[in-house]
Scaffold this motif. Structure first.
Motif, PDB file in Angstrom:
ATOM      1  N   PRO A   1      33.081  29.128  44.769  1.00  0.00           N
ATOM      2  CA  PRO A   1      33.690  28.992  43.445  1.00  0.00           C
ATOM      3  C   PRO A   1      35.154  29.418  43.475  1.00  0.00           C
ATOM      4  O   PRO A   1      35.552  30.251  44.298  1.00  0.00           O
ATOM      5  CB  PRO A   1      32.863  29.935  42.565  1.00  0.00           C
ATOM      6  N   ASN A   2      35.941  28.842  42.600  1.00  0.00           N
ATOM      7  CA  ASN A   2      37.367  29.161  42.510  1.00  0.00           C
ATOM      8  C   ASN A   2      37.516  30.418  41.649  1.00  0.00           C
ATOM      9  O   ASN A   2      37.629  30.345  40.427  1.00  0.00           O
ATOM     10  CB  ASN A   2      38.111  27.978  41.894  1.00  0.00           C
ATOM     11  N   LEU A   3      37.509  31.582  42.284  1.00  0.00           N
ATOM     12  CA  LEU A   3      37.564  32.853  41.560  1.00  0.00           C
ATOM     13  C   LEU A   3      39.001  33.326  41.406  1.00  0.00           C
ATOM     14  O   LEU A   3      39.807  33.215  42.323  1.00  0.00           O
ATOM     15  CB  LEU A   3      36.763  33.924  42.287  1.00  0.00           C
ATOM     16  N   GLN A   4      39.292  33.872  40.230  1.00  0.00           N
ATOM     17  CA  GLN A   4      40.615  34.394  39.918  1.00  0.00           C
ATOM     18  C   GLN A   4      40.455  35.791  39.329  1.00  0.00           C
ATOM     19  O   GLN A   4      39.490  36.053  38.604  1.00  0.00           O
ATOM     20  CB  GLN A   4      41.320  33.509  38.882  1.00  0.00           C
ATOM     21  N   ASN A   5      41.393  36.663  39.642  1.00  0.00           N
ATOM     22  CA  ASN A   5      41.426  37.987  39.014  1.00  0.00           C
ATOM     23  C   ASN A   5      42.176  37.848  37.697  1.00  0.00           C
ATOM     24  O   ASN A   5      43.338  37.456  37.684  1.00  0.00           O
ATOM     25  CB  ASN A   5      42.136  38.993  39.914  1.00  0.00           C
ATOM     26  N   VAL A   6      41.497  38.131  36.590  1.00  0.00           N
ATOM     27  CA  VAL A   6      42.103  37.952  35.270  1.00  0.00           C
ATOM     28  C   VAL A   6      41.890  39.202  34.423  1.00  0.00           C
ATOM     29  O   VAL A   6      40.974  39.989  34.660  1.00  0.00           O
ATOM     30  CB  VAL A   6      41.527  36.732  34.516  1.00  0.00           C
ATOM     31  N   THR A   7      42.749  39.367  33.446  1.00  0.00           N
ATOM     32  CA  THR A   7      42.612  40.426  32.457  1.00  0.00           C
ATOM     33  C   THR A   7      42.300  39.763  31.129  1.00  0.00           C
ATOM     34  O   THR A   7      43.081  38.950  30.636  1.00  0.00           O
ATOM     35  CB  THR A   7      43.906  41.244  32.353  1.00  0.00           C
ATOM     36  N   LEU A   8      41.140  40.084  30.567  1.00  0.00           N
ATOM     37  CA  LEU A   8      40.719  39.506  29.294  1.00  0.00           C
ATOM     38  C   LEU A   8      40.762  40.575  28.214  1.00  0.00           C
ATOM     39  O   LEU A   8      40.401  41.726  28.454  1.00  0.00           O
ATOM     40  CB  LEU A   8      39.306  38.931  29.409  1.00  0.00           C
ATOM     41  N   LEU A   9      41.177  40.176  27.023  1.00  0.00           N
ATOM     42  CA  LEU A   9      41.311  41.108  25.911  1.00  0.00           C
ATOM     43  C   LEU A   9      40.083  41.055  25.016  1.00  0.00           C
ATOM     44  O   LEU A   9      39.600  39.984  24.674  1.00  0.00           O
ATOM     45  CB  LEU A   9      42.546  40.758  25.087  1.00  0.00           C
ATOM     46  N   SER A  10      39.617  42.228  24.616  1.00  0.00           N
ATOM     47  CA  SER A  10      38.540  42.338  23.653  1.00  0.00           C
ATOM     48  C   SER A  10      39.168  42.657  22.305  1.00  0.00           C
ATOM     49  O   SER A  10      39.840  43.684  22.150  1.00  0.00           O
ATOM     50  CB  SER A  10      37.568  43.441  24.060  1.00  0.00           C
ATOM     51  N   GLU A  11      38.950  41.783  21.333  1.00  0.00           N
ATOM     52  CA  GLU A  11      39.530  42.000  20.007  1.00  0.00           C
ATOM     53  C   GLU A  11      38.848  43.149  19.286  1.00  0.00           C
ATOM     54  O   GLU A  11      39.491  43.943  18.612  1.00  0.00           O
ATOM     55  CB  GLU A  11      39.428  40.712  19.189  1.00  0.00           C
ATOM     56  N   LYS A  12      37.543  43.252  19.426  1.00  0.00           N
ATOM     57  CA  LYS A  12      36.784  44.296  18.732  1.00  0.00           C
ATOM     58  C   LYS A  12      37.102  45.689  19.284  1.00  0.00           C
ATOM     59  O   LYS A  12      37.285  46.632  18.531  1.00  0.00           O
ATOM     60  CB  LYS A  12      35.285  44.002  18.873  1.00  0.00           C
ATOM     61  N   LEU A  13      37.186  45.803  20.622  1.00  0.00           N
ATOM     62  CA  LEU A  13      37.453  47.099  21.242  1.00  0.00           C
ATOM     63  C   LEU A  13      38.941  47.380  21.360  1.00  0.00           C
ATOM     64  O   LEU A  13      39.338  48.503  21.663  1.00  0.00           O
ATOM     65  CB  LEU A  13      36.807  47.154  22.630  1.00  0.00           C
TER      66      LEU A  13
END
Length: 95
Positions: free
Chosen positions: A31-43
């Motif tokens: 799989p084409n894996l990427q290191n990403v930073t995702l934002l949680s709106e609730k937290l």
């Protein structure tokens, strides 16, 4: 480090290279894996994940990280993603 998406559980697949003479040799589809930073709106925090590009599009299509974690079964998620999901569900109960 295993090649598994932390959010979708997508991993490696095996198959064959097939030559013109129909000779078959084993190969691996990663799989084409990427290191990403995702934002949680609730937290109101950012979390780092190793996600496939397909999984990243799926998360955005479902309305962000919070909605994705609520809808996805725990068996598909990595330990890191399950921890974030628990925090999210705890914050939902407190609100």
């Amino acid at each position: 480090m295993s090649r598994i998406c932390e959010l979708t559980g997508k991993g490696r697949l095996t198959g064959h290279n097939v030559s013109h003479a129909n000779n078959r040799t084993k190969r691996v589809f990663l799989p084409n894996l990427q290191n990403v930073t995702l934002l949680s709106e609730k937290l109101d925090r950012a979390f780092k994940f190793r996600v496939s590009t397909h999984g990243l599009r799926s998360v955005e299509h479902n309305g962000g990280l919070d909605n994705w974690l609520r809808k996805t079964k725990d068996e598909k998620l990595s330990a890191n993603a399950r921890k974030v999901k628990r925090e999210l569900l705890k914050a939902d109960k407190a609100a």
